[in-house]
Design a protein around this motif. Structure first.
Motif, mmCIF file in Angstrom:
data_model
loop_
_atom_site.group_PDB
_atom_site.id
_atom_site.type_symbol
_atom_site.label_atom_id
_atom_site.label_comp_id
_atom_site.label_asym_id
_atom_site.label_seq_id
_atom_site.Cartn_x
_atom_site.Cartn_y
_atom_site.Cartn_z
ATOM 1 N N GLN A 152 0.997 -1.374 0.007
ATOM 2 C CA GLN A 152 -0.153 0.133 0.199
ATOM 3 C C GLN A 152 0.954 1.306 -0.005
ATOM 4 O OE1 GLN A 152 -3.399 0.110 -0.041
ATOM 5 N NE2 GLN A 152 -3.210 2.190 -0.311
ATOM 6 N N ASP A 153 0.410 2.025 -0.995
ATOM 7 C CA ASP A 153 1.283 3.416 -1.155
ATOM 8 C C ASP A 153 0.762 4.705 0.054
ATOM 9 O OD1 ASP A 153 3.011 2.384 -2.769
ATOM 10 O OD2 ASP A 153 1.927 3.169 -4.702
ATOM 11 N N TYR A 154 1.588 5.149 0.674
ATOM 12 C CA TYR A 154 1.196 6.284 1.600
ATOM 13 C C TYR A 154 2.022 7.429 1.472
ATOM 14 C CZ TYR A 154 -0.545 2.358 4.306
ATOM 15 O OH TYR A 154 -1.242 1.373 4.633
ATOM 16 N N PRO A 155 1.397 8.634 0.857
ATOM 17 C CA PRO A 155 2.262 10.030 0.445
ATOM 18 C C PRO A 155 2.295 10.512 1.988
ATOM 19 C CG PRO A 155 0.007 9.628 -0.576
ATOM 20 C CD PRO A 155 -0.083 8.589 0.408
ATOM 21 N N THR A 156 3.552 10.917 2.101
ATOM 22 C CA THR A 156 3.891 11.439 3.564
ATOM 23 C C THR A 156 5.131 12.374 3.384
ATOM 24 O OG1 THR A 156 4.689 10.733 5.791
ATOM 25 C CG2 THR A 156 5.485 9.516 3.989
#
Length: 240
Positions: A152-156
Motif C-alpha cells: 500500500q502506498d502512503y503519501p507522507t
C-alpha cells in the motif's frame, strides 16, 4: 508573567549533575514543557511560571534508571541520567562543543540509543549526524515522499539523512516519516520509500516519544537525490 529569551543550552533539572562543564547554560525546572521546531532546529522551552525560551540544545539532568544519553529521533537533546554523571556530562559537553565548532544546527544520534557507561569507551561525534547550516558531513532530505508498506502506498513527509561508508561500500540512511501505519506490528516491518525517481528499501526501526516512526536502510543509493552527484559516482558503483 511570560517573556521570551534565547540561549544556546537549556538544562532541565539538577545543575550539579553537569559538574561545571556547561556553566554557561540556563537552568530551569525538570517539569518545563519542550517542543522542537525542525524548520529552525531549535527547542522551545516553557517553564512552570510561563517563561518561554528558545534553545539550540536542551539537556535533561535528572536521575533515570537507564543510561541513555542520546537517542535517534530526538535531535539537539541529551540526557545525564546517571549513575556516572561526571563521565556523561563530559561526553555531552564534548558533543555540544562539537556542534558549535562544526557550524551545523542539528545533531542527532545515528543509532537508536547512545549510552555512556563507566568503563567502556564511547565514540564521540562519529556516532552522530551533524546537519543544517554549513555542515557537509551528511546529505539530508526533508520533504514529500511515497512510502510503500505491505503493498500500500502512503503519501507522507520524510526527514532522512545519510552518508556513504567507505568500509562496506554502502550508503547508510535513516530518519523518520510523519504518517502512522495500520496494524500493531509496524516496528521491524519492511518499507520502500520513493522520492521522485529515487527508491530504496528500508525497515521501520522504532516509534519516537512524539509518535512518529523511524526508518533506516543501507544500499547503493538512498531514496532521495544526492546533492553532489559527481562525488557519488566516484564513491559508488553505477546504478543499474
Amino acid at each position: 508573567m511570560s517573556h521570551n529569551g534565547s540561549c544556546e543550552v537549556v538544562v532541565l533539572g539538577d545543575p550539579a549533575r553537569l559538574h561545571g562543564l556547561l556553566d554557561a547554560a540556563r537552568v530551569v525546572g525538570p517539569d518545563a514543557a519542550t517542543r522542537f521546531d525542525s524548520g529552525s532546529d531549535t527547542w522551545t522551552v516553557i517553564t512552570a511560571d510561563g517563561e518561554q525560551l528558545a534553545a539550540r540544545v536542551i539537556v535533561h539532568a535528572s536521575a533515570s534508571p537507564d543510561d541513555v544519553v542520546a537517542a535517534h529521533g530526538m535531535p539537539n537533546r541529551f540526557r545525564i541520567p546517571g549513575p556516572h554523571t561526571r563521565r556523561q556530562a563530559r561526553y555531552v559537553a564534548r558533543l555540544v562543543d562539537g556542534l558549535r565548532r562544526s557550524g551545523a544546527s542539528r545533531i542527532e544520534a545515528r543509532p537508536a540509543r547512545v549510552r555512556v557507561r563507566r568503563y567502556l569507551p564511547t565514540r564521540g561525534l562519529s556516532r552522530f549526524y551533524l546537519t543544517g547550516s554549513e555542515s557537509t558531513d551528511t546529505e539530508v532530505y526533508d520533504g514529500p515522499a511515497i512510502l510503500t508498506h505491505n503493498g500500500q502506498d502512503y503519501p507522507t513527509r520524510v526527514r532522512l539523512a545519510g552518508h556513504f561508508d567507505p568500509i562496506d561500500g554502502q550508503y547508510h540512511w535513516q530518519g523518520m516519516f510523519f504518517i502512522d501505519l495500520p496494524g500493531s506490528n509496524a516496528t521491524g516491518s519492511k518499507v520502500s520509500i520513493r522520492v521522485g525517481e529515487h527508491t530504496a528499501d528500508g525497515r521501520v526501526a522504532e516509534r519516537t516519544p512524539w509518535g512518529t516512526l523511524t526508518v533506516s536502510g543501507a544500499g547503493g543509493y538512498p531514496p532521495y537525490p544526492l546533492q553532489d552527484s559527481e562525488e557519488v559516482r566516484i564513491a559508488m558503483p553505477p546504478r543499474v
